[in-house]
Enzyme design. Sequence first.
Site, short mmCIF file in Angstrom:
data_model
loop_
_atom_site.label_atom_id
_atom_site.label_comp_id
_atom_site.label_asym_id
_atom_site.label_seq_id
_atom_site.Cartn_x
_atom_site.Cartn_y
_atom_site.Cartn_z
CB THR B 146 35.99 29.44 36.32
OG1 THR B 146 36.39 28.91 37.58
CG2 THR B 146 34.95 30.50 36.52
CB THR B 179 34.67 32.94 43.26
OG1 THR B 179 35.35 34.16 43.00
CG2 THR B 179 33.74 33.11 44.42
CD GLU B 259 42.90 25.68 37.86
OE1 GLU B 259 43.97 26.29 37.76
OE2 GLU B 259 42.00 25.69 37.03
CG ASN B 378 47.19 29.77 40.26
OD1 ASN B 378 46.08 30.26 40.07
ND2 ASN B 378 47.35 28.60 40.85
CB SER B 383 50.17 36.81 30.99
OG SER B 383 50.45 35.49 31.36
#
Lengths: 383, 383
Positions: B146, B179, B259, B378, B383
């Site tokens: 991801t 995940t 990240e 994060n 958004s």
Amino acid sequence: MTVTAPAGFEAAGIAAGIKRTGALDLALIVNRGPRVHAAAVFTSNRAKANPILWSEQVIRDGVVSAIVLNSGGANCFTGPEGFQVTHRTAEAAASALGIAAGDVLVCSTGLIGDQLDGEVLEEGVLSAAARLTADGGADAARAIMTTDSKPKTVVVEGDGWRIGGIAKGAGMLAPGLATMLVVLTTDADLPSGALDAALREATRVSFDRLDSDGCMSTNDQVTLMASGASGVVPELDAFTAALVDACADLARQLQADAEGASHDIAIEVRGAVTEDDAVEVARSVARNNLFKAAIFGNDPNWGRVLAAIGTTTAPFDPYLVDVSMNGVRVCHAGRPDRPRDQVDLTPRATHVLIELHAGDASATVLTNDLTHDYVHENSAYAS
Amino acid sequence: MTVTAPAGFEAAGIAAGIKRTGALDLALIVNRGPRVHAAAVFTSNRAKANPILWSEQVIRDGVVSAIVLNSGGANCFTGPEGFQVTHRTAEAAASALGIAAGDVLVCSTGLIGDQLDGEVLEEGVLSAAARLTADGGADAARAIMTTDSKPKTVVVEGDGWRIGGIAKGAGMLAPGLATMLVVLTTDADLPSGALDAALREATRVSFDRLDSDGCMSTNDQVTLMASGASGVVPELDAFTAALVDACADLARQLQADAEGASHDIAIEVRGAVTEDDAVEVARSVARNNLFKAAIFGNDPNWGRVLAAIGTTTAPFDPYLVDVSMNGVRVCHAGRPDRPRDQVDLTPRATHVLIELHAGDASATVLTNDLTHDYVHENSAYAS
């Protein structure tokens, strides 16, 4: 007026030279009686600062005549020398005031692991004792500030008696393990056992439900002193209710001044089986960095709410849960409900409502978002 | 080679159109036998995604012929329709491979609360089944990414058998509740009970001790499949040791790609009474935002370490504890030791050693620092 609003109290806040900036850094609050009853609650952290170790002994008999608070150094993990500085601070106050050192509480706040200068503290206490006045509460409120942007004060009027209070910090949110210190005073006439019961109930539903960043200080202390100078013996329920109001007001001021925060978040849980369950569920969200970062980004990310509450042991079915943000129900029965773009998260005040549909108990935990400024201020402080 | 390094496995990774970017987003890994034994461990979050609910049933008999993994959507909190998509995914694989749907595991990763398109999934699985090859492991590793910046793979050589593996994510550190998904394969010949025991031991000391940001996903799954194609039945101890090596290697790759992180922190606790105590103490530091922000700021703030471990229930005396950072003991017996400016925290690899002096047990937990980039990534994701 703050802690000197109730009759029987005098206070001073001075620049003792602990802070290199020359700012106010030492507060002295004295109870002139006729009663010198008191109660206190302390951090549950096993790593306790020297003033906590001292004050835990002082409070045992429920008698406290004075409290000394300093900013500019936590006096934690400073060994026996650090404990001697705390002891010397109490002795200085006792000597200046003609009371017993064993009736003097001490609180410290600032960086852990730095030794305080006992001579500076002693001279500061003597100087403060010479400047005690019946309107010194405002200076005392300023003297305990570390990274607070403003003093926090409260006065609640009872029926013939008053409660006054000052506070600094916001849980462990402020840098350098800055601490939550609170001093409450009252001229109501209550014995120390009643004060203790009222204080534990008030802190349980106020400061204990302010969880700005999940970190627990080594120096937290909330103290309540009663002079009895009003001559009024209030009903304990009425006194407790007023004390709850005072503590809740101070807790909201702490939340509003939390370092680096851009949102004040109230996480309300309804429909829990017990109040403890509601607190556990709310706290799991308050401590979830992903949720807190999403609120900073004005993102009503309800998936992060459900992922957080799924880690609790409270009895409920995650697939019956409703989640609303600022009045818009974005999740119904564990599935998407109204579109997330209908949620306006631009106001600082943020309300997250979690309906568990498992019982009748509820609770609200206050927290803040996780922001760039939080990271900046907490990474740059000591270096 | 990754999951196709052991004999008996084929894999494919394709762009099924789940991600709008056109990137690889669906992986299929098939066990051609002769054995189709398997074990799996799942998230302990009570809020479980639909593929977890499905896979928990599939694994019950220890027989798994294939696993389908998709990125681009977590299929969590998507209601009965979401479960039907998972079911349809497994049926598609069963149909294409001539096996039972009840022998097909499904994993999903991505944003919570978004519905996946069942037709896209079904067509993707059929397309992947047509492209299975004995060297498809690398594509499979890419298809489950991801926000990972690179695929994570491992191969460990046993005595006549191999273990291969792929992984994505880093706990819940990645945005959108991304995940941790892991698939391990082996051509060793072991029954599912032995695989289960080995997998639980390996995850206990590897992935369970990677705590990047304290957040627990709704979709975590670690799967081990054994083909028996080597014809070798290894000693369980030797196999478990190799599996520990494979999982620890993947865990370090997840930590290194966390990240927004600028430090990979190993928190080593020695001198605990039990291993569980050592893990609890290390984890309390790994989850302390103030400590993590300090490391980001290259600040060896040992006071925050002691304040964190003071919140645990592990038996030790905080005033006997030593703390070292990158080899410099900055705290001895709960007091300042060597000057903190002697600690060099500029390298990414960071070692925090906490000596409790309470017993003989030890453990290490891996985490990352709390950075501006963590907050940014994060807060800006959905958004």
